[in-house]
Each structure stands twice: as C-alpha cells, then as structure tokens.
Design an enzyme around this catalytic site. Structure first.
Site, mmCIF file in Angstrom:
data_model
loop_
_atom_site.group_PDB
_atom_site.id
_atom_site.type_symbol
_atom_site.label_atom_id
_atom_site.label_comp_id
_atom_site.label_asym_id
_atom_site.label_seq_id
_atom_site.Cartn_x
_atom_site.Cartn_y
_atom_site.Cartn_z
ATOM 1 N N GLY A 103 0.887 -1.308 -0.070
ATOM 2 C CA GLY A 103 -0.011 -0.001 0.078
ATOM 3 C C GLY A 103 0.810 1.382 -0.076
ATOM 4 O O GLY A 103 0.388 2.310 0.202
ATOM 5 N N GLY A 105 2.813 2.195 -2.641
ATOM 6 C CA GLY A 105 3.163 2.292 -4.131
ATOM 7 C C GLY A 105 4.453 1.740 -4.571
ATOM 8 O O GLY A 105 4.867 1.878 -5.597
ATOM 9 N N ASN A 135 -8.264 -7.549 -9.496
ATOM 10 C CA ASN A 135 -7.259 -7.323 -8.823
ATOM 11 C C ASN A 135 -6.891 -5.828 -9.368
ATOM 12 O O ASN A 135 -5.848 -5.498 -9.983
ATOM 13 C CB ASN A 135 -6.211 -8.303 -9.343
ATOM 14 C CG ASN A 135 -4.661 -8.394 -8.712
ATOM 15 O OD1 ASN A 135 -4.763 -7.211 -7.626
ATOM 16 N ND2 ASN A 135 -3.921 -9.057 -8.895
ATOM 17 N N TYR A 142 0.861 -1.746 -12.372
ATOM 18 C CA TYR A 142 1.289 -1.943 -13.721
ATOM 19 C C TYR A 142 0.940 -0.821 -14.736
ATOM 20 O O TYR A 142 2.116 -0.155 -15.238
ATOM 21 C CB TYR A 142 0.937 -3.319 -14.396
ATOM 22 C CG TYR A 142 1.801 -4.447 -13.876
ATOM 23 C CD1 TYR A 142 2.643 -4.992 -14.443
ATOM 24 C CD2 TYR A 142 1.351 -5.258 -12.856
ATOM 25 C CE1 TYR A 142 3.345 -6.281 -14.124
ATOM 26 C CE2 TYR A 142 1.994 -6.271 -12.245
ATOM 27 C CZ TYR A 142 3.066 -6.827 -12.944
ATOM 28 O OH TYR A 142 3.786 -7.859 -12.669
#
Length: 194
Positions: A103, A105, A135, A142
């Site tokens: 969480g 980054g 997800n 990504y």
C-alpha cells in the site's frame, strides 16, 4: 551480479539461502496468493528452488529479490520469464510479500525496475501479463509503471462459480517500438478497462 536500484528499492538475483521460513510464508498466505498463480499450485521451498535453478539453467526464467534500500531487507520477489528467445518477449510477475511494505506504491517501483532489467539486461522487446479484473491494485501498479492495457479476455477465470475477465497488459521496449505504435495502444486502453 546484476543490481538495479531505484528510489526506495533495488532488485538483484535472489540467493537460495534468502528463502527463509518467513519469506516462504508469503507463498502460503491466502491473501497474497489470491491472484499470484493461475494454477493455484502450492509453492513449497523445494519447488521454488527447483524452479529457480531450472529457469536459470535453461536461461529463460530469472528470479530476483525486491529489497528495501534503507533496511537492506528482502520484501518481495520479481520473476522475469518465461522468456521467448525467438520473439524476445517475457512475462514479468512481482510480489510484495512483506505486509509492512504494502500500500505504499512500491509495487509500481519494483515493476519499473523489472522493466529496466528486462529491456537493458535481457534485451526483451515486449513484456506482457494478465490479471484478474478484480485485482485493481495490481492493474494500477502496472499502469503506474508504464504498462498499457492491450485487451481483455471475457470470462477467462472462474472464481467462486462466476466468470471473471482477464485484463491483458503489456510494456514496450522503445528500442523496438516507435512512440506512434505505443500511442496507438495507449489510445485504445479505454476500450478494455474502465
């Protein structure tokens, strides 16, 4: 030894002795593994070591550790492969296993390091992957790492008796793809994902 460093993380090939009980616990954690493997196959220390050694021997799968720079701590894994040597394409899968680093980054940073590794060290033309549509955290990571949504496979997964789509993502090595080619993909993303 290959080591690629970012702002908060670095990646390097994982050492077998780093696969401690606490690291192996990541691979039996239902929350972490919910989306990690399509086969739902149990990953044991022996099977992981065998896969790492076989991939390295064949030169088509490479497993890297993801490390926190400040603490010099292994916090996850990054798998490049299987590499298709004819087309120079590869999957790239990341796992942040240490809950204290989730969480923040960091998955996006790890993926960016993986992109750099794939393109500059292994001369991969294109990276690809796919994830469950639910997800969302992975899809966003990504995308923040420069990947683009290329498509969607309707009902690819069956989850608790219901169909779930697979969102297809890719990352293009600018050495092999023009900005025009990449922009065409970028402009079509909204057709596949809201």
């Amino acid at each position: 030894m290959i080591k690629i460093t970012g702002e908060h993380l670095y990646i390097k090939e994982i050492e077998i002795d780093e696969l401690t009980d606490s690291v192996m616990a990541w691979f039996s954690d239902k929350h972490l593994m919910k989306y990690y493997t399509n086969s739902q196959k149990v990953i044991t220390r022996d099977s992981l070591i065998a896969a790492i050694e076989q991939g390295k021997k064949e030169g088509n799968i490479f497993t890297y550790g993801i490390y926190d720079i400040q603490r010099e701590l292994l916090i996850g894994t990054l798998k490049l492969g299987p590499i298709n040597k004819v087309h120079r394409t590869s999957d790239l899968a990341t796992l942040i296993g240490d809950y204290s680093f989730l969480g923040k980054g960091l998955a996006a940073e790890a993926i960016k390091l993986g992109n750099q590794l794939a393109f500059s060290v292994y001369d991969i033309r294109k990276l690809y992957g796919g994830m469950y549509e639910s997800n969302v955290a992975s899809i966003k990571a990504y995308l923040r790492a420069g990947w683009l949504i290329e498509g969607r496979l309707k009902g690819f997964y069956q989850v608790d008796g219901r169909n779930e789509d697979r969102v297809l993502v890719g990352c293009f090595n600018p050495k092999y793809f023009s900005e025009i080619e990449i922009e065409k993909v970028r402009n079509k993303q909204e057709n596949y994902y809201e």
